[in-house]
Design an enzyme around this catalytic site. Sequence first.
Site, PDB file in Angstrom:
ATOM      1  N   GLU A  21      -4.225  -5.931  -1.894  1.00 11.71           N
ATOM      2  CA  GLU A  21      -4.174  -4.642  -2.576  1.00 11.71           C
ATOM      3  C   GLU A  21      -4.714  -4.828  -3.978  1.00 11.71           C
ATOM      4  O   GLU A  21      -4.240  -5.667  -4.734  1.00 11.71           O
ATOM      5  CB  GLU A  21      -2.740  -4.069  -2.609  1.00 11.71           C
ATOM      6  CG  GLU A  21      -2.301  -3.601  -1.229  1.00 11.71           C
ATOM      7  CD  GLU A  21      -1.009  -2.784  -1.211  1.00 11.71           C
ATOM      8  OE1 GLU A  21      -0.842  -1.960  -0.286  1.00 11.71           O
ATOM      9  OE2 GLU A  21      -0.168  -2.981  -2.112  1.00 11.71           O
TER      10      GLU A  21
ATOM     11  N   GLN B 136       5.270  -5.024   7.363  1.00 13.93           N
ATOM     12  CA  GLN B 136       5.599  -3.823   6.590  1.00 13.93           C
ATOM     13  C   GLN B 136       5.927  -2.643   7.508  1.00 13.93           C
ATOM     14  O   GLN B 136       6.889  -1.907   7.290  1.00 13.93           O
ATOM     15  CB  GLN B 136       4.396  -3.486   5.695  1.00 13.93           C
ATOM     16  CG  GLN B 136       4.620  -2.333   4.727  1.00 13.93           C
ATOM     17  CD  GLN B 136       3.371  -2.075   3.869  1.00 13.93           C
ATOM     18  OE1 GLN B 136       2.391  -2.811   3.919  1.00 13.93           O
ATOM     19  NE2 GLN B 136       3.409  -1.009   3.089  1.00 13.93           N
TER      20      GLN B 136
ATOM     21  N   HIS C 107      -4.745   6.693  -2.298  1.00 14.68           N
ATOM     22  CA  HIS C 107      -4.140   5.655  -1.464  1.00 14.68           C
ATOM     23  C   HIS C 107      -2.926   6.217  -0.716  1.00 14.68           C
ATOM     24  O   HIS C 107      -2.785   6.042   0.496  1.00 14.68           O
ATOM     25  CB  HIS C 107      -3.724   4.469  -2.347  1.00 14.68           C
ATOM     26  CG  HIS C 107      -2.955   3.397  -1.620  1.00 14.68           C
ATOM     27  ND1 HIS C 107      -3.534   2.588  -0.670  1.00 14.68           N
ATOM     28  CD2 HIS C 107      -1.654   3.011  -1.699  1.00 14.68           C
ATOM     29  CE1 HIS C 107      -2.621   1.741  -0.205  1.00 14.68           C
ATOM     30  NE2 HIS C 107      -1.473   1.979  -0.808  1.00 14.68           N
TER      31      HIS C 107
ATOM     32  N   GLU D 152      -7.010   0.722   4.386  1.00 13.71           N
ATOM     33  CA  GLU D 152      -7.742   1.971   4.157  1.00 13.71           C
ATOM     34  C   GLU D 152      -9.239   1.825   4.413  1.00 13.71           C
ATOM     35  O   GLU D 152      -9.873   2.738   4.935  1.00 13.71           O
ATOM     36  CB  GLU D 152      -7.599   2.394   2.690  1.00 13.71           C
ATOM     37  CG  GLU D 152      -6.349   3.130   2.340  1.00 13.71           C
ATOM     38  CD  GLU D 152      -6.351   3.367   0.836  1.00 13.71           C
ATOM     39  OE1 GLU D 152      -6.919   4.364   0.403  1.00 13.71           O
ATOM     40  OE2 GLU D 152      -5.792   2.524   0.107  1.00 13.71           O
TER      41      GLU D 152
ATOM     42  N   ASP E 265      -1.685  -7.551  -4.746  1.00 14.69           N
ATOM     43  CA  ASP E 265      -0.382  -7.458  -4.074  1.00 14.69           C
ATOM     44  C   ASP E 265      -0.613  -7.710  -2.583  1.00 14.69           C
ATOM     45  O   ASP E 265      -0.739  -6.790  -1.786  1.00 14.69           O
ATOM     46  CB  ASP E 265       0.194  -6.055  -4.322  1.00 14.69           C
ATOM     47  CG  ASP E 265       1.502  -5.834  -3.588  1.00 14.69           C
ATOM     48  OD1 ASP E 265       2.223  -6.810  -3.356  1.00 14.69           O
ATOM     49  OD2 ASP E 265       1.798  -4.668  -3.248  1.00 14.69           O
TER      50      ASP E 265
ATOM     51  N   LYS F 244       5.849  -7.958   1.238  1.00 15.76           N
ATOM     52  CA  LYS F 244       5.187  -8.013  -0.067  1.00 15.76           C
ATOM     53  C   LYS F 244       5.636  -9.195  -0.920  1.00 15.76           C
ATOM     54  O   LYS F 244       4.965  -9.555  -1.873  1.00 15.76           O
ATOM     55  CB  LYS F 244       5.529  -6.734  -0.857  1.00 15.76           C
ATOM     56  CG  LYS F 244       5.160  -5.440  -0.164  1.00 15.76           C
ATOM     57  CD  LYS F 244       3.721  -5.099  -0.417  1.00 15.76           C
ATOM     58  CE  LYS F 244       3.403  -3.684   0.040  1.00 15.76           C
ATOM     59  NZ  LYS F 244       2.026  -3.314  -0.299  1.00 15.76           N
TER      60      LYS F 244
ATOM     61  N   GLU G 261      -5.010  -3.928  -7.582  1.00 13.58           N
ATOM     62  CA  GLU G 261      -4.131  -3.205  -8.503  1.00 13.58           C
ATOM     63  C   GLU G 261      -4.376  -3.650  -9.941  1.00 13.58           C
ATOM     64  O   GLU G 261      -4.990  -4.676 -10.197  1.00 13.58           O
ATOM     65  CB  GLU G 261      -2.652  -3.456  -8.139  1.00 13.58           C
ATOM     66  CG  GLU G 261      -2.327  -3.154  -6.687  1.00 13.58           C
ATOM     67  CD  GLU G 261      -0.833  -3.004  -6.418  1.00 13.58           C
ATOM     68  OE1 GLU G 261      -0.047  -2.951  -7.387  1.00 13.58           O
ATOM     69  OE2 GLU G 261      -0.464  -2.947  -5.226  1.00 13.58           O
TER      70      GLU G 261
ATOM     71  N   ASP H 222       6.381  -2.650  -8.672  1.00 15.97           N
ATOM     72  CA  ASP H 222       5.079  -2.205  -8.181  1.00 15.97           C
ATOM     73  C   ASP H 222       5.151  -0.713  -7.872  1.00 15.97           C
ATOM     74  O   ASP H 222       6.040  -0.269  -7.143  1.00 15.97           O
ATOM     75  CB  ASP H 222       4.708  -2.997  -6.918  1.00 15.97           C
ATOM     76  CG  ASP H 222       3.247  -2.801  -6.532  1.00 15.97           C
ATOM     77  OD1 ASP H 222       2.450  -2.372  -7.394  1.00 15.97           O
ATOM     78  OD2 ASP H 222       2.907  -3.086  -5.369  1.00 15.97           O
TER      79      ASP H 222
ATOM     80  N   ARG I  78       0.785  -6.195   6.728  1.00 15.84           N
ATOM     81  CA  ARG I  78       0.896  -4.821   7.239  1.00 15.84           C
ATOM     82  C   ARG I  78       1.766  -4.709   8.492  1.00 15.84           C
ATOM     83  O   ARG I  78       2.453  -3.707   8.692  1.00 15.84           O
ATOM     84  CB  ARG I  78      -0.497  -4.257   7.551  1.00 15.84           C
ATOM     85  CG  ARG I  78      -1.419  -4.175   6.370  1.00 15.84           C
ATOM     86  CD  ARG I  78      -0.880  -3.279   5.287  1.00 15.84           C
ATOM     87  NE  ARG I  78      -1.827  -3.168   4.185  1.00 15.84           N
ATOM     88  CZ  ARG I  78      -1.482  -2.736   2.982  1.00 15.84           C
ATOM     89  NH1 ARG I  78      -0.232  -2.372   2.709  1.00 15.84           N
ATOM     90  NH2 ARG I  78      -2.382  -2.668   2.033  1.00 15.84           N
TER      91      ARG I  78
ATOM     92  N   THR J  89       2.102 -12.688  -4.885  1.00 17.17           N
ATOM     93  CA  THR J  89       1.317 -11.717  -5.640  1.00 17.17           C
ATOM     94  C   THR J  89       0.488 -12.524  -6.626  1.00 17.17           C
ATOM     95  O   THR J  89       1.038 -13.368  -7.344  1.00 17.17           O
ATOM     96  CB  THR J  89       2.236 -10.750  -6.427  1.00 17.17           C
ATOM     97  OG1 THR J  89       3.143 -10.129  -5.512  1.00 17.17           O
ATOM     98  CG2 THR J  89       1.438  -9.679  -7.156  1.00 17.17           C
TER      99      THR J  89
HETATM  100 CA    CA Z   1       1.223  -2.571  -3.859  1.00 13.76          CA
END
Ligand code: CA
Length: 473
Positions: free
Chosen positions: A240, A281, A175, A415, A274, A294, A242, A168, A278, A298
């Site tokens: 996420e 993380q 971002h 975000e 993904d 993560k 993607e 990834d 948080r 996925t």
């Molecule tokens: Ca990602």
Amino acid sequence: MSHGTRDTACSDIAVRYPAGMSKQPSHPSYPIDETHDPKLESWVESANDPSTDFPIQNLPLAMRLTEADDGDGFWAGIVVAVGDELLDLNLLAASDIFDDDDDDWDFMSIEDLMADGLWSRLRPKVQRLLRKDDKRLRDHRERGRIMSPAEGAVFALPLLTGIGDYTDFYASIYHATNVGSMFRPENPLLPNYKWIPIGYHGRASSIVASGAEVRRPMGQTVADGESEPKYGACKRLDYELEVGAFIARGNEQGEVIPIGEAEEHLFGVCLVNDWSARDMQKWEYQPLGPFLAKSFATTISPFIVTMEALAPFRCGAFVRDKDDPKPLAYLRSDANEKFGGIDMQVEALISSKQMRDKGMEPVRVSRTSFRHMYWTIAQMLTHHASNGCNMQAGDLIASGTVSGPGAGEAGCLLEATWKGAGKDREPIKLPTGETRFFLADGDEVTLRGWCEREGFRRIGLGECRGVVTPAKG
Ligand code: CA
């Protein structure tokens, strides 16, 4: 942000149909040809609907699960999406329609179709078969078996042998800048960002097909104001948005993939969610990057939209600020600069359980274009192999969160709810009155993607969906 008004070189290409289609500028590895002719129509009427993701100019591949006749398990077969129908490619190959054809119609999996460019040769033949004026399949006695409604179909991961390796990236500068600003307001982008397509090795085994439930992970998190972690359910679960690219052809260990050849190693793209914890993380990401935040799940969309189908929608790579460094020579080529990008709209939508129970439509949280990525897929692949790492057919590389420059273009909740340094976060408001900073149990996240350009048929990627289920402590 200084990149806010920048755009890519898309508008410089000025492609117009139909004046001399073969001469239309496009990536040299993927020419625009008669298979992209927007006038082509199918005898599958739903494929002619201007809003379909799957006109005959697209022809994406997926693996469909079909219940065995004895009710004992499922078998997976290759299908091609055409409007709101699916063409069973294995049954087509077993029929007499291509008996006189020189190509190899004896394939079992999408992996077989990736090898030696087989699908690149078969795609125009399947398209020919589906055109309005072609009677071979339309009037065939087995049409009712070979074609079936897409509604209610269940899909497996597109590769029969599973996803190979998964990497990834972190290729959106918007971002990276936004997330960096939250943790390091004075220094949001680390000095390597404009030199290296940053990535991390993901976990292939926990990639799941669209529709699979996603269990909220357990893990170590440190509550605000605390100094020590506790083990418990993630409280800040995020999506996420993607785009992923499948590798069709690898490289020998110790060899590299030159930027001029990178596109020919690609097979096609899908949507990738993904899922990210948080709070886990934040606690674990230093010093070695994402790990358990993560790797629990996925989700990918079922269809692979091939590089051939994307040819009319290629656009220039990101136009860097004049003060930005140029990519090093091994990450630079004219073709990549002019056509390395893909002008693909992507969006993320949320619906809570309450919304679905009340029959409400999902709410769009993000919408942007993949053309805003700072690095192209070819650059990511070339960089990945630049140390001699052997990429393999069936590997998946994902782009990282696709966020654009404007409001509403943030590709994740972290975000989207962030209003800037020193400002309060603002939750997403749902039509039931519920609010979200992060995902709640029962929330469903849907990703969509599509390409549109004047003079061509719109094509889409279908949907990537997943519902969050409660943690299991
Ligand atoms: Ca990602």
